[in-house]
Design a protein around this motif. Structure first.
Motif, PDB file in Angstrom:
ATOM      1  N   GLU A 131      -1.696  -2.427  -4.966  1.00  0.00           N
ATOM      2  CA  GLU A 131      -1.340  -1.663  -6.375  1.00  0.00           C
ATOM      3  C   GLU A 131      -0.677  -2.950  -7.352  1.00  0.00           C
ATOM      4  N   ILE A 163       5.368  -3.432  -9.262  1.00  0.00           N
ATOM      5  CA  ILE A 163       6.219  -2.307  -9.489  1.00  0.00           C
ATOM      6  C   ILE A 163       7.618  -2.447 -10.536  1.00  0.00           C
ATOM      7  N   THR A 204      12.316   1.015 -10.844  1.00  0.00           N
ATOM      8  CA  THR A 204      11.985   1.786  -9.687  1.00  0.00           C
ATOM      9  C   THR A 204      12.898   1.096  -8.268  1.00  0.00           C
ATOM     10  N   LEU A 249       8.009   1.277  -0.462  1.00  0.00           N
ATOM     11  CA  LEU A 249       7.761   0.411  -1.532  1.00  0.00           C
ATOM     12  C   LEU A 249       7.351  -1.097  -1.003  1.00  0.00           C
ATOM     13  N   ALA A 296       6.990  -6.360  -6.661  1.00  0.00           N
ATOM     14  CA  ALA A 296       8.007  -6.104  -7.859  1.00  0.00           C
ATOM     15  C   ALA A 296       7.476  -6.780  -9.275  1.00  0.00           C
TER      16      ALA A 296
END
Length: 379
Positions: free
Chosen positions: A39, A42, A46, A305, A310
């Motif tokens: 993905e 982040i 978050t 996560l 990040a």
């Protein structure tokens, strides 16, 4: 080939497959947490709901040399470091970063060890050194004085829990237990059973275990589940679903088949073979995949996560395993190259607004080989 250096093969060169479903504890309704390794970045907002950064300091010494850290353990402001090449333990702290020698006792006497397979620090500050080659766990005082030994099975990992309990991950599927826990007297008090046969090919770094409230969390090879071991036995906590990167039943040969290990690694390239570098604090479980993805599973929400995904510059700060203690303190050991040449240029052009990070480049002339990221796991 990726992972080949982490694989230990005995004289035999074929794999006797292990189907994880046949030899792992199950639950009636197993929790599943989806992990998106590919993905986008982040947002820090978050992650900031879970982690608060308090400092980034250089680890320095006038005479000691520590170029690599194989494991870090944090207890309050004290951080303990293992250098497997030197077969030595060091200590530093989250205030000064000053590196100090702690233990260097290779040898064959009772007070020594042939090699440090793993280590931990109990709630009293005593060192527990797991020497799998000698089949023992040595206890040392906080200053490094020998206190005694506990006979142990060969394995890969050790964890200490409050009250004097400790647990060993044998990573030996041929034995009757994969994980065994001992009480404060050294008496076995709980175990996680195994089944099936042990493959001649084993995963060197795949056995991982950590203390958590009420017992221990552990992981197993060829399995993307996290398990809990307590007084009443073992059970599955959660299965991490990596989508196309998860191992499937077709990836593992049927029991009794003969497989070329090189072909097996080729066929599973890109798949997640195991989880390791476990730590747990305040309802979160932190771990790494064998592909160096850094994960945080929140047992309260069931969400996982990917810390190493990040946004910039936090992806650099969480590119290595995160160690925690029961009080919520955490630390990450970062190489000087990553900090000096990766992080500092980003901070100089794009400040984060966090004083603990933005002031770090002021120390760029420090003669450090490692940097210590510190912080708190939030309640």
């Amino acid at each position: 080939m990726r992972r080949l250096a982490r694989i230990l093969t005995p004289c035999s060169v074929f794999l006797l497959a292990l189907l994880s479903a046949s030899c792992r504890p199950e639950t009636a309704e197993e929790k599943v947490s989806t992990v998106q390794l590919e993905e986008g970045r982040i947002p820090w907002d978050t992650l900031a709901r879970h982690l608060h950064i308090t400092g980034l300091i250089p680890v320095v010494s006038d005479s000691l040399f520590l170029a690599h850290c194989d494991k870090a353990v944090i207890r309050g402001t004290e951080v303990y470091l293992l250098d497997a090449v030197q077969q030595a333990l060091f200590r530093t702290d989250t205030r000064t970063g000053r590196l100090r020698p702690l233990l260097h006792a290779p040898g064959r006497s009772r007070a020594e060890y042939l090699s440090i397979t793993d280590f931990d620090v109990d709630s009293s500050g005593r060192l527990l050194v797991y020497d799998s080659d000698s089949r023992k766990v040595n206890r040392y005082s906080p200053s490094g004085r020998y206190l005694g030994s506990l006979p142990a099975r060969p394995g890969t990992a050790l964890a200490a829990a409050p009250g004097g309990q400790l647990a060993l991950h044998t990573n030996r599927l041929l034995q009757d237990t994969l994980v065994i826990a001992y009480d404060s007297t050294g008496t076995p008090c709980a175990s996680a059973p195994t089944g099936g046969e042990e493959p001649p090919l084993t995963l060197e770094a795949s056995g991982s275990i950590a203390a958590m409230p009420g017992g221990f969390v552990y992981a197993a090879p060829f399995d993307c589940r996290l398990f809990f071991l307590g007084p009443e036995g073992s059970r599955s906590l959660v299965r991490l679903d990596f989508g196309a990167r998860s191992l499937s039943a077709t990836d593992l040969p049927s029991p009794g088949s003969r497989v070329d290990p090189t072909e097996f690694l080729k066929n599973t390239e890109g798949k997640v073979l195991y989880l390791h570098n476990l730590s747990a604090s305040r309802g979160r479980i932190f771990c790494s995949t064998d592909g160096a993805d850094q994960l945080m599973y929140d047992s309260r929400t069931g969400r996982t996560l990917v810390l190493s995904r990040a946004e910039s510059p936090y992806h650099i700060l969480f590119s290595a395993p995160l160690a925690t203690d029961a009080a919520g303190n955490f630390c990450v050991l970062l190489s000087d190259n990553n900090v000096r040449h990766g992080l500092f240029p980003l901070l100089e052009h794009r400040p984060t607004g966090e004083p603990a990070l933005d002031s770090a480049p002021d120390r760029k002339d420090s003669p450090a080989t490692l940097w210590l990221l510190t912080g708190q796991v939030l309640p």
